[in-house]
Design a protein around this motif. Sequence first.
Motif, PDB file in Angstrom:
ATOM      1  N   TYR A  89      36.835  42.795  24.060  1.00 33.51           N
ATOM      2  CA  TYR A  89      36.402  42.224  25.336  1.00 33.51           C
ATOM      3  C   TYR A  89      36.057  43.328  26.334  1.00 33.51           C
ATOM      4  O   TYR A  89      36.786  44.297  26.465  1.00 33.51           O
ATOM      5  CB  TYR A  89      37.543  41.374  25.892  1.00 33.51           C
ATOM      6  N   ASN A 107      37.586  36.527  19.955  1.00 30.84           N
ATOM      7  CA  ASN A 107      38.953  36.151  20.302  1.00 30.84           C
ATOM      8  C   ASN A 107      39.712  35.953  19.002  1.00 30.84           C
ATOM      9  O   ASN A 107      39.521  34.963  18.307  1.00 30.84           O
ATOM     10  CB  ASN A 107      38.939  34.864  21.133  1.00 30.84           C
ATOM     11  N   ASN A 203      41.866  39.676  25.587  1.00 26.55           N
ATOM     12  CA  ASN A 203      41.444  41.015  25.965  1.00 26.55           C
ATOM     13  C   ASN A 203      41.488  41.986  24.799  1.00 26.55           C
ATOM     14  O   ASN A 203      40.714  42.924  24.740  1.00 26.55           O
ATOM     15  CB  ASN A 203      42.369  41.541  27.071  1.00 26.55           C
TER      16      ASN A 203
ATOM     17  N   ASP B 123      48.121  31.942  28.840  1.00 20.00           N
ATOM     18  CA  ASP B 123      46.692  31.690  28.684  1.00 20.00           C
ATOM     19  C   ASP B 123      45.980  32.295  29.881  1.00 20.00           C
ATOM     20  O   ASP B 123      45.766  31.622  30.892  1.00 20.00           O
ATOM     21  CB  ASP B 123      46.420  30.188  28.598  1.00 20.00           C
ATOM     22  N   GLU B 125      42.987  32.945  30.564  1.00 16.93           N
ATOM     23  CA  GLU B 125      41.742  32.347  31.026  1.00 16.93           C
ATOM     24  C   GLU B 125      41.984  31.099  31.851  1.00 16.93           C
ATOM     25  O   GLU B 125      41.144  30.692  32.630  1.00 16.93           O
ATOM     26  CB  GLU B 125      40.865  32.002  29.815  1.00 16.93           C
ATOM     27  N   ASN B 355      42.352  37.334  39.074  1.00 17.05           N
ATOM     28  CA  ASN B 355      42.281  37.113  37.640  1.00 17.05           C
ATOM     29  C   ASN B 355      40.987  37.696  37.079  1.00 17.05           C
ATOM     30  O   ASN B 355      39.901  37.465  37.607  1.00 17.05           O
ATOM     31  CB  ASN B 355      42.345  35.602  37.372  1.00 17.05           C
ATOM     32  N   TYR B 357      39.493  36.785  34.565  1.00 13.42           N
ATOM     33  CA  TYR B 357      38.631  35.760  33.964  1.00 13.42           C
ATOM     34  C   TYR B 357      38.157  34.743  34.985  1.00 13.42           C
ATOM     35  O   TYR B 357      37.725  33.661  34.624  1.00 13.42           O
ATOM     36  CB  TYR B 357      39.393  35.034  32.843  1.00 13.42           C
ATOM     37  N   THR B 358      38.254  35.079  36.265  1.00 12.00           N
ATOM     38  CA  THR B 358      37.877  34.096  37.261  1.00 12.00           C
ATOM     39  C   THR B 358      36.390  33.795  37.203  1.00 12.00           C
ATOM     40  O   THR B 358      35.577  34.639  36.829  1.00 12.00           O
ATOM     41  CB  THR B 358      38.234  34.605  38.671  1.00 12.00           C
ATOM     42  N   LYS B 359      36.054  32.564  37.591  1.00 15.81           N
ATOM     43  CA  LYS B 359      34.639  32.195  37.583  1.00 15.81           C
ATOM     44  C   LYS B 359      33.989  32.460  38.933  1.00 15.81           C
ATOM     45  O   LYS B 359      32.806  32.214  39.110  1.00 15.81           O
ATOM     46  CB  LYS B 359      34.512  30.690  37.263  1.00 15.81           C
TER      47      LYS B 359
END
Lengths: 483, 463
Positions: A89, A107, A203, B123, B125, B355, B357-359
């Motif tokens: 990633y 992943n 990750n 998790d 994400e 984060n 993985y934030t949008k």
Amino acid sequence: MSKLKKVPLAIWGFLASIGGFFAEFGRAFAKGDIFVKLSVIWWGAGYIRRKQYVKGLIMTALEVAIILFSVLFAPQYVSKFGTLGTVQYSTHLDPTTFQMVPNDYDNSFLILLLSLMSFVVWAFALVVLLKNVINVYNLQKRAESGAHVNTFIEDVKTYLDSKFHITLLTLPVIGIVVFTVIPILLLIFVAFTNYDQNHMPPNQLFQWVGFANFKSLFSSGLTSTFSYAFGRILGWTLVWAFFATFTTYFGGILMSLLLNSKKTVVPKLWRLLLVITIAVPQFVSLLLVRYFFANDGIVNTICENIGLTALLRDWGVINTTFIPFLSAPIWAHVTIIIINIWIGVPYQMLIATGILMNLPSDQLESARIDGANKFQVFRYITMPYMFQVTAPTLVTDFVKNINNFNVIFLLTDGVYTTTNTKLAASFAKETDLLITWLFNLTQNYYNYKMAAVIGIMVFLICAVFTLIAFNFLISGDKEGVYN
Amino acid sequence: MKKFLVILLCLAMVLSLAACGGNGDNKTPGGNENTPGGNENTPGGNENTPGGNENPGNNDTPAGPNPPAHDGPVKLMVWGAEEDQDLLKTLIDEFKAQYPDFTFDITIGVESEATAKDTVLTDPEAAADVYAFANDQIDALVKAGALMNLSETAAQALPVFSGKNLDDVVAANGEGSIVACTRNNSLYALPFGGGNNYFLFYDSSVISAEQAGSWEAMLDAAQAAGKKVGMVFASGWYNAGFFLGAGFSVALQDDGSTKIDWNGTSAQGVKGTDVVKAMQTIASHPAFMAVPDNGLSNAIAGGNLAAVIDGTWDAGACRDLWGDGYAATKLPTFKAGDKDIQMGCFSGFKLMAVNQYTKEAGWAIALAEYLTNESSQVARFNARQLPPSNKVAAADPAVTENIAAAASAEQDVYGYEQSVGDTYWDPCATFGEQIVQGKMATDDAGIQQVLDDLVATIGTPVA
């Protein structure tokens, strides 16, 4: 020894039935007509030939669905199953939209999970294919012998009537496969990877490491102490399971005999009090009891006030200002077993009461006439009868106690710190069961790979015990034979 | 009819299998809030020059907030401690008021700062876009890639979204707090609170301020009054204070192991064995009460303590216990060999994470910055007595006069950055417990062996 031979016999029988399934398929394929042979490629062929159009349509639709799944969905994951992903990633901030833009990363966990699901779907498809050919061949034989070939409506009716058990079992079997079998298989796979805190998707990737985890579980040294911890914890797990099962079992029988005895006043009151302990959730009662017996808890204060602590210190049994009920190795072991008696006896008492009611009274009468005293009656009539009836539940209870997470965890979490450096290096405590050790590894250290290995060990131990014990017990020639 | 019932029963069994599948809800969204229709969205975008933002990389002249247009409401999720929910609601409303041209859909969830790492790593994400956590979790979060590298992203985003400069934001906070957020020379979180270290609370009616300066005097005073002095020995967070004060070090290595040098002689010339002997002397004193890890509030509630080594979170409980005698100061000194050594501690900070993985990266960064700026930190101190990390806010008289906050700051002079691996905790807890239970050797050679084993065990990467 002859009883042990039954285990391989049972396994052989199971394998033989699988072999028979394949043999039947071979026969059907060889002796079937062209449509049966075609059914391997086009599942609906045989049904169409026998005018079961709806069934043919359903089978064709199912086949198309599985092919679509295999072509569109499965390859992107199964193709990476061997490596569990190679693209790490990475992401960067897009300066115009101010969004994070990741690369096309792999992943590892998703690859593992979805590959496993693909395998399950393909295994299912294979079984359906084989069964389909067998069915179509049987259909062909029926048609050739002139017997009536069911229409679709009639088929549905049999599924509600003579084959109702299949209808009922479909949903539960699907549920079990999806929610139990697949997770178990997944965790077995994880045991062969290096999925831990240093390799956490999305990750980071993790890879296959073969048996390296099993090797480290059984290796030893100052710094790699997993085998030391495993040996100690396994020992305590078995000791605990033995004592927990038998103390509550005998406690339950004795309590039930006591309550049933004619000399007891208000037996219903005592029974009610005992049953209330079952009603209070273990979470509540055990957490409270943990603080009662803590180093500065109420029981210790009482012991200090009555001078018990000083007495024990004079005798050299303890060398702290408190009695370490739940914080020193042997003390904690004994305290836990004793507290578990309080937890488990009421339940066993209820079971024992029910069974003892069925004790053949003529045996008791003749024993009393012969002049046997209470103890002899208990030893030679009651106990053998109880053992006879409850032997399978004893085995089940033993296996259940191997995994008795609640009692151990709730009584020692936060109160007990080990003083054994080697155990501490493996994140274990003297009072840990395999299952609580596994929980600690997963919850606090994300060491999923070692946890999976320990889980497999627990399963193997429980399976071995259950197989051996059941084979010894179910010998079927002990009915009604008393000393 | 019977068959219908049977089918229903089977369905119930299958569905209940499904229900006991998941893990329940890790995130307990106790204080969810959606405020959709609060702001207007003027059609046609911002009032700024259409067709482009200011130069985002221009750090020299921040030209006021100028976020790019957004389709629909900006969706963000924020996690904070349960005590902070009301405060977060207020702060987020103020944040939204700063951007009248945008609609927001910001949910607030409850997540204790001490356990944020566990929930996030389950998790990453699905975790919140912005969440608060305690600094001891930063190593695990960085290793798992759950934290956004703010050095790269916030430097670009902050000038555009909030008109501020990342360098200014960094400079406004105390140096220790920034060190706690930095790994590999990159900033991974924004600090908003300090005072998460430990120091000494004591009852001034039993122990004088002078006696509270050293372990020996304090223990004697407590014994004379029939009370006890409590400290957690069975935790690597607390018992390291003895070694850190003596000049030893604790450092996380790249392979996840922790390097400690407690088995030698420190930079100040103190021997590790002498420190252990001092700890054993303290632990065997009749007035010493060894408190189990996480058992401090129980111990305080027990009412038998005249002094306790604890942090700002228990300030209220101590004040209730001792009333007028409530006092706090830095940690005491202890005698190792023939020297008096001041105890050290791990510096603790509360950090706000964005984060990875934030949008909504830009908005999340802006929100995190707002929740940790000076006015927010002042508001947080007023609500929760959490000492701020912002330099200006920390110099405020209200903060300096708060007994616990002042003691925390006084001790923080001797504070060390906390950067340890997983293998550090259990062996150190065992080490402390061995001292408490008197199970450790008392001769130099035996203690040296114990320290050597400790160093070797902690220095090994996890299997």
